[in-house]
Design an enzyme around this catalytic site. Structure first.
Site, PDB file in Angstrom:
ATOM      1  N   GLY A 170      45.416  44.071  39.507  1.00  0.00           N
ATOM      2  CA  GLY A 170      46.732  44.685  40.031  1.00  0.00           C
ATOM      3  C   GLY A 170      47.923  43.827  40.127  1.00  0.00           C
ATOM      4  O   GLY A 170      48.888  44.318  39.836  1.00  0.00           O
ATOM      5  N   HIS A 171      47.825  42.391  40.157  1.00  0.00           N
ATOM      6  CA  HIS A 171      48.937  41.624  40.458  1.00  0.00           C
ATOM      7  C   HIS A 171      49.728  41.346  39.025  1.00  0.00           C
ATOM      8  O   HIS A 171      50.933  40.956  39.314  1.00  0.00           O
ATOM      9  CB  HIS A 171      48.682  40.383  41.053  1.00  0.00           C
ATOM     10  CG  HIS A 171      47.765  39.074  40.251  1.00  0.00           C
ATOM     11  ND1 HIS A 171      48.722  38.265  39.531  1.00  0.00           N
ATOM     12  CD2 HIS A 171      46.620  39.147  39.947  1.00  0.00           C
ATOM     13  CE1 HIS A 171      47.614  37.509  39.090  1.00  0.00           C
ATOM     14  NE2 HIS A 171      46.566  37.815  39.068  1.00  0.00           N
ATOM     15  N   CYS A 175      49.197  19.997  32.642  1.00  0.00           N
ATOM     16  CA  CYS A 175      48.668  18.389  32.811  1.00  0.00           C
ATOM     17  C   CYS A 175      47.227  18.296  32.987  1.00  0.00           C
ATOM     18  O   CYS A 175      46.492  18.764  33.922  1.00  0.00           O
ATOM     19  CB  CYS A 175      49.428  18.127  34.179  1.00  0.00           C
ATOM     20  SG  CYS A 175      49.238  16.035  34.433  1.00  0.00           S
ATOM     21  N   GLY A 179      41.235  40.276  37.786  1.00  0.00           N
ATOM     22  CA  GLY A 179      40.932  40.519  36.344  1.00  0.00           C
ATOM     23  C   GLY A 179      39.736  39.631  35.998  1.00  0.00           C
ATOM     24  O   GLY A 179      38.767  39.968  35.250  1.00  0.00           O
ATOM     25  N   THR A 180      39.774  38.131  36.628  1.00  0.00           N
ATOM     26  CA  THR A 180      38.466  37.451  36.285  1.00  0.00           C
ATOM     27  C   THR A 180      37.266  38.026  36.512  1.00  0.00           C
ATOM     28  O   THR A 180      36.177  37.931  35.662  1.00  0.00           O
ATOM     29  CB  THR A 180      38.630  36.035  37.179  1.00  0.00           C
ATOM     30  OG1 THR A 180      40.212  35.602  36.692  1.00  0.00           O
ATOM     31  CG2 THR A 180      37.684  35.008  36.896  1.00  0.00           C
ATOM     32  N   THR A 183      32.760  45.447  50.789  1.00  0.00           N
ATOM     33  CA  THR A 183      33.737  46.611  51.409  1.00  0.00           C
ATOM     34  C   THR A 183      34.905  46.414  50.783  1.00  0.00           C
ATOM     35  O   THR A 183      35.517  45.362  50.380  1.00  0.00           O
ATOM     36  CB  THR A 183      34.032  46.239  52.847  1.00  0.00           C
ATOM     37  OG1 THR A 183      32.538  46.296  53.840  1.00  0.00           O
ATOM     38  CG2 THR A 183      34.724  46.953  53.584  1.00  0.00           C
TER      39      THR A 183
END
Ligand code: PLP
Length: 391
Positions: free
Chosen positions: A199-200, A324, A71-72, A236
């Protein structure tokens, strides 16, 4: 100990069907899709089939789908393409609650010649549309607004935005990483220019994302290299993950209704159970316009990290709304933008469900979290002082 995984906005389990679809492309069919031989050609055809499946999930044309690594990368590609295709325009606009994948790039651009407008949200996490529209100028190159917020789950009115931005010569990009697979996403109906997904977050593997680019949108690649993805993204292809994402897209389409019914009902049961059994709990995010799988609750006068650690001992996985930073716990930029009181923002927990969760797991959390909060509060000097009033 069984794991109760309620952190699906962070990442999801790879669906068994997805893994089955991927394995042959890791073991047997390892050809390069760009090769001239038929062993590689076979792989190319399977990538094309996966492209059709992901296109079907968001109602795009297969040619409008570019595979990326995450996504990034999709966000970076979209934002860079938009500003490069309008080099004279120097104003860009986004929200104060974007994921770091967008936020940090906009901050970088703000230090490198761009004027950035950060659109605020109200205390329920909904976007100030008037502010957004009143800050558009002739110089605006790009508007980037997430479809749904990863922390609060609040869904933004992307359809209204797309409609109002149409014909203004402004590129409209949406980070839909948290929306796809949870709410219906129809790019043809909405008519936005670019959209990112990952995807994840939808039970495919890590290492694959998608950028949707509407036909006719000016585009330049971020990854400049080989001719893959019709010269729009060199490198690829991550074949097995792409094929897995195709399978995950079909599953996501099948599960959309379940998201809106069974998963929404489980989320509500969890939310109601916790809010009723834990005093001084505050719901973060507009109740009736959230992703159906997400709830974000602040428990006043306790530290989110401490809650997470104690839940972890019971096998419960969730996320906290504080991180943190330099040795101290800082509430997230999303909760700060929503103006969540300091005493509450520190104790915010996000639960995000998936099709693999059960009612039994929900009941386990509802039974076991109240005593955890009670125990932590007995150690809190603020709670003991009786300063326990939530606005
Ligand atoms: N955008 C949003 C809204 C997200 O929630 C995330 C991940 O949590 C990303 C972008 C980044 O996606 P990826 O982890 O695939 O780079």
């Amino acid at each position: 100990m069984d794991i109760i995984y309620m952190d699906n906005n962070a990442t999801t389990r790879v669906a068994p069907e997805v893994l089955d679809a991927m394995l042959p492309y890791l073991k047997d069919f390892y050809g390069n899709a760009s090769s001239m031989h038929s062993f590689g050609g076979l792989v190319g055809r399977e990538i094309a089939a996966a492209r059709e499946k992901i296109a079907a999930l968001i109602n795009a044309d297969p040619d409008e789908i570019i595979f990326t690594s995450c996504g990034t990368e999709s966000d970076s590609t979209a934002i860079n393409a938009a500003i490069r295709s309008n080099p004279r325009k120097k104003h860009i606009l986004t929200t104060r609650v974007e994921h770091p994948a967008v936020k940090n790039l906009y901050e970088y651009l703000a230090q490198n010649g761009y004027r950035v407008t950060w659109v605020p949200v109200d205390k329920e996490g909904t976007l100030d549309l008037n502010y957004l529209f009143s800050h558009l100028t002739e110089d605006t190159a790009l508007v980037s607004v997430m479809w749904a917020n990863n922390e609060s789950g609040v869904v933004f009115p992307i359809d209204e935005l797309a409609e109002k931005l149409r014909g203004k010569g402004i590129v409209f990009h949406s980070d839909a990483v948290q929306a796809v697979g949870k709410v219906p996403v129809d790019v043809k109906r909405i008519g936005l220019d670019m959209m990112s997904l990952s995807g994840h977050k939808i039970h495919a593997s890590k290492g694959v994302g998608v950028l949707y680019v509407k036909k006719g949108t000016k585009f330049s690649p971020f990854m400049i290299g080989g001719h893959q993805e019709k010269n729009r993204r060199g490198g690829t292809e991550n074949v097995a993950s792409i094929i897995g994402l195709g399978q995950a897209s079909e599953l996501a389409m099948d599960h959309l209704e379940e998201m809106d019914t069974r998963i929404r009902a489980m989320r509500d049961r969890l939310e109601i159970g916790l809010m009723q059994n834990i005093p001084n709990a505050l719901l973060n995010g507009k109740k009736d316009s959230r992703l159906p799988n997400t709830t974000n609750i602040s428990f006043e006068y306790v530290e989110g990290e401490a809650i997470l650690l104690m839940m972890d001992q019971l096998g419960i996985c969730a996320s906290s709304g504080s991180a943190c930073t330099s040795g101290s716990l800082e509430p997230s930029h999303v909760l700060r933008a929503m103006g969540v009181p300091f005493t509450a923002a520190h104790g915010s927990i996000r639960f995000s469900l998936s099709t693999y969760n059960t009612e039994k797991e929900v009941d386990f959390v509802v039974e076991n979290l109240p005593p955890i909060i009670e125990r932590l509060r007995t150690m809190s000097p603020f709670w003991k002082a009786g300063a326990c009033s939530l606005q």
